[in-house]
Design a protein around this motif. Structure first.
Motif, short mmCIF file in Angstrom:
data_model
loop_
_atom_site.label_atom_id
_atom_site.label_comp_id
_atom_site.label_asym_id
_atom_site.label_seq_id
_atom_site.Cartn_x
_atom_site.Cartn_y
_atom_site.Cartn_z
N HIS A 103 0.83 -1.21 0.00
CA HIS A 103 0.00 0.00 0.00
C HIS A 103 0.87 1.27 0.00
CE1 HIS A 103 -3.04 -3.03 0.64
NE2 HIS A 103 -2.45 -3.39 1.77
N ASN A 104 0.29 2.41 0.34
CA ASN A 104 1.04 3.67 0.41
C ASN A 104 0.16 4.73 1.04
OD1 ASN A 104 3.04 5.65 0.01
ND2 ASN A 104 3.57 4.84 -2.02
N GLY A 105 0.78 5.72 1.63
CA GLY A 105 0.05 6.75 2.37
C GLY A 105 -0.83 7.63 1.53
N GLY A 106 -0.51 7.78 0.23
CA GLY A 106 -1.32 8.63 -0.64
C GLY A 106 -2.47 7.92 -1.32
N ASN A 107 -2.59 6.62 -1.13
CA ASN A 107 -3.63 5.87 -1.84
C ASN A 107 -5.05 6.33 -1.49
OD1 ASN A 107 -1.54 4.39 -2.90
ND2 ASN A 107 -2.22 2.40 -2.11
N ALA A 108 -5.28 6.64 -0.22
CA ALA A 108 -6.64 6.96 0.22
C ALA A 108 -7.18 8.21 -0.46
CB ALA A 108 -6.66 7.14 1.74
N SER A 109 -6.32 9.14 -0.80
CA SER A 109 -6.77 10.38 -1.43
C SER A 109 -6.72 10.31 -2.96
CB SER A 109 -5.91 11.56 -0.95
OG SER A 109 -4.54 11.34 -1.25
N HIS A 110 -6.43 9.14 -3.49
CA HIS A 110 -6.38 8.96 -4.95
C HIS A 110 -7.14 7.70 -5.33
CE1 HIS A 110 -3.07 11.76 -4.24
NE2 HIS A 110 -3.18 12.11 -5.51
N ALA A 111 -8.42 7.70 -4.97
CA ALA A 111 -9.25 6.52 -5.16
C ALA A 111 -9.35 6.11 -6.63
CB ALA A 111 -10.64 6.75 -4.58
N ALA A 112 -9.49 7.08 -7.53
CA ALA A 112 -9.65 6.75 -8.95
C ALA A 112 -8.39 6.08 -9.51
CB ALA A 112 -9.97 8.01 -9.75
N GLU A 113 -7.23 6.61 -9.13
CA GLU A 113 -5.98 6.05 -9.64
C GLU A 113 -5.78 4.60 -9.19
OE1 GLU A 113 -5.06 10.51 -9.34
OE2 GLU A 113 -6.39 9.03 -8.41
N ILE A 114 -6.01 4.33 -7.92
CA ILE A 114 -5.73 2.98 -7.44
C ILE A 114 -6.83 1.99 -7.82
CG2 ILE A 114 -4.34 3.85 -5.54
CD1 ILE A 114 -6.63 3.11 -3.64
N ALA A 115 -7.96 2.50 -8.33
CA ALA A 115 -9.04 1.61 -8.77
C ALA A 115 -8.85 1.12 -10.20
CB ALA A 115 -10.39 2.32 -8.64
N GLN A 116 -7.91 1.68 -10.93
CA GLN A 116 -7.68 1.26 -12.31
C GLN A 116 -7.24 -0.20 -12.34
OE1 GLN A 116 -4.91 3.90 -14.26
NE2 GLN A 116 -6.00 5.75 -13.60
N CYS A 128 -5.44 -1.60 -9.19
CA CYS A 128 -4.02 -1.22 -9.07
C CYS A 128 -3.49 -1.42 -7.65
CB CYS A 128 -3.89 0.24 -9.50
SG CYS A 128 -2.38 1.08 -8.94
N ASP A 129 -4.24 -0.99 -6.66
CA ASP A 129 -3.81 -1.10 -5.27
C ASP A 129 -5.02 -0.82 -4.38
OD1 ASP A 129 -2.12 -1.52 -3.13
OD2 ASP A 129 -0.73 0.09 -3.62
N THR A 130 -4.83 -0.92 -3.08
CA THR A 130 -5.88 -0.56 -2.12
C THR A 130 -5.24 0.29 -1.02
OG1 THR A 130 -5.55 -2.50 -0.70
CG2 THR A 130 -7.07 -2.75 -2.55
N THR A 131 -6.07 0.75 -0.10
CA THR A 131 -5.55 1.58 0.99
C THR A 131 -4.94 0.76 2.11
OG1 THR A 131 -7.69 1.59 2.09
CG2 THR A 131 -7.25 3.38 0.53
N GLY A 132 -5.28 -0.51 2.20
CA GLY A 132 -4.84 -1.34 3.31
C GLY A 132 -5.77 -1.19 4.50
N PRO A 175 3.24 2.06 -5.94
CA PRO A 175 2.91 1.67 -7.30
C PRO A 175 1.88 0.55 -7.38
CG PRO A 175 5.02 0.72 -6.65
CD PRO A 175 4.60 1.62 -5.55
N CYS A 176 1.34 0.36 -8.57
CA CYS A 176 0.35 -0.69 -8.77
C CYS A 176 0.99 -2.06 -8.52
CB CYS A 176 -0.22 -0.63 -10.19
SG CYS A 176 -1.18 0.86 -10.53
N VAL A 177 0.13 -3.02 -8.22
CA VAL A 177 0.62 -4.34 -7.81
C VAL A 177 1.42 -5.04 -8.90
CG1 VAL A 177 -1.03 -4.75 -5.96
CG2 VAL A 177 -1.68 -5.25 -8.32
N ASP A 178 1.06 -4.82 -10.16
CA ASP A 178 1.85 -5.45 -11.23
C ASP A 178 3.23 -4.82 -11.33
OD1 ASP A 178 0.57 -3.09 -12.15
OD2 ASP A 178 0.81 -3.72 -14.24
N LYS A 179 3.32 -3.52 -11.09
CA LYS A 179 4.62 -2.85 -11.12
C LYS A 179 5.49 -3.29 -9.96
CE LYS A 179 3.55 -0.45 -14.73
NZ LYS A 179 4.11 -0.87 -16.06
N ARG A 180 4.88 -3.56 -8.83
CA ARG A 180 5.66 -4.04 -7.68
C ARG A 180 6.35 -5.36 -8.01
NH1 ARG A 180 3.92 -1.58 -2.55
NH2 ARG A 180 2.26 -0.07 -2.97
N ALA A 181 5.63 -6.25 -8.68
CA ALA A 181 6.25 -7.51 -9.11
C ALA A 181 7.38 -7.24 -10.09
CB ALA A 181 5.20 -8.42 -9.73
#
Length: 311
Positions: A103-116, A128-132, A175-181
């Protein structure tokens, strides 16, 4: 370095030295003591001026005498050997490990980006990711993950290991989960560990070691990932203060087929859930600096065990 006392009246000393050498040609190595005795007999003082060559003595010793003194002293030989010995190199130097604080600290304020949607592997997609998760008191998983990852990074670097982090702060997005890999894959990491904490039932406790049912890396990578999980299981039992999960998986192990970070790996990789943030006992460990140090130590030691056993 062993140095030699400056000796004056070189002609007399040289004569004695040469005579002693001739007389003791068969005295089974006792000549080695002669130069020290000669130096002491000529007024040498502890801590006084010293030299290791004729140049250092201002030319008082002829080159032949200096050579004889050097070659006949076991202490000098031992000192030179020690000085020439290379510094010990860690057997882990040059190994690369990827750490992935979830996860990451900025995820919560960027819902659209992490929902891709991004590739999950094997034709599947996911967000892409979640807030945790977070504890009832607001202590967030992303903060815990990052704090532990930094501790693990420092422990591994102390052993000469090169550490690649999927994120280097706790305020950005992704970063998104695929990028983390991909970060671990591109680094050709010898091992990769994704660090998380779970948000399970209040009554459930413990750590989980998540492995891909199948990764794009193939059966060899999957077998190595399982060994990495086994090694971390042992160190978590000894060091972390956490028990194997009581509410999910089997004895702390949990195969998964829906995690992009594991499905897409081409290097040995697991995900560790370091306790349940909804459980008061686990959360107390996660929130304490001492608890996080013990968890980080368990992760680092498990990785080191894996690498030193041929991982």
């Amino acid at each position: 370095m062993t140095t030699r006392t400056k000796v004056r009246r070189a002609p007399a000393i040289l004569a004695i030295l040469l005579a002693g050498t001739t007389a003791c040609a068969g005295c089974q190595g006792h000549v080695a003591g002669s130069p020290s005795a000669l130096a002491a007999g000529n007024g040498a003082k502890a801590g006084g001026p010293t030299a290791t060559s004729t140049a250092a003595t201002g030319g008082f010793l002829p080159s032949g005498a200096a050579s004889a003194l050097t070659t006949k002293s076991p202490r000098s030989i031992a000192s030179s050997t020690a000085a020439a010995a290379p510094s010990p190199v860690s057997p882990l130097a040059g190994k690369v490990v990827a750490l992935d604080p979830g996860h990451n600290g900025g995820n919560a304020s960027h819902a659209a980006e992490i929902a891709q949607l991004v590739p999950q592997g094997f034709g599947q997609y996911k967000a892409c990711d979640t807030t945790g998760t977070e504890g009832p008191d607001g202590y967030t998983e992303h903060q815990f993950n990052f704090q532990v990852a930094l501790l693990v990074e420092a422990l591994l670097q102390q052993r000469g290991i090169t550490v690649v982090m999927t994120r280097t702060d706790d305020s950005s997005v992704g970063p998104c989960v695929d990028k983390r890999a991909a970060i671990g894959n591109d680094a050709h990491a010898a091992a990769a560990v994704s660090i998380h904490a779970d948000g399970g039932p209040v009554g459930g406790r413990g750590y989980q070691l998540l492995e891909a049912v199948q990764s794009v890396g193939g059966s060899g990578v999957d077998a190595a990932s399982h060994q990495l999980a086994v090694d971390l299981h042992a160190t978590f039992d000894r060091e972390s203060g956490l028990t194997p999960s009581t509410y999910i998986g089997t004895n702390g192990y949990e195969p998964r087929d829906d995690l992009a970070g594991l499905n897409l790996t081409t290097v040995p990789k697991i995900l560790v859930e370091c306790g349940n943030m909804q459980n008061a006992d686990d959360l107390a460990i996660e929130e304490s600096a001492s608890g996080r140090r013990h968890i980080a130590g368990a992760i680092a030691d498990g990785i080191i065990t894996f690498l030193t056993s041929g991982g």
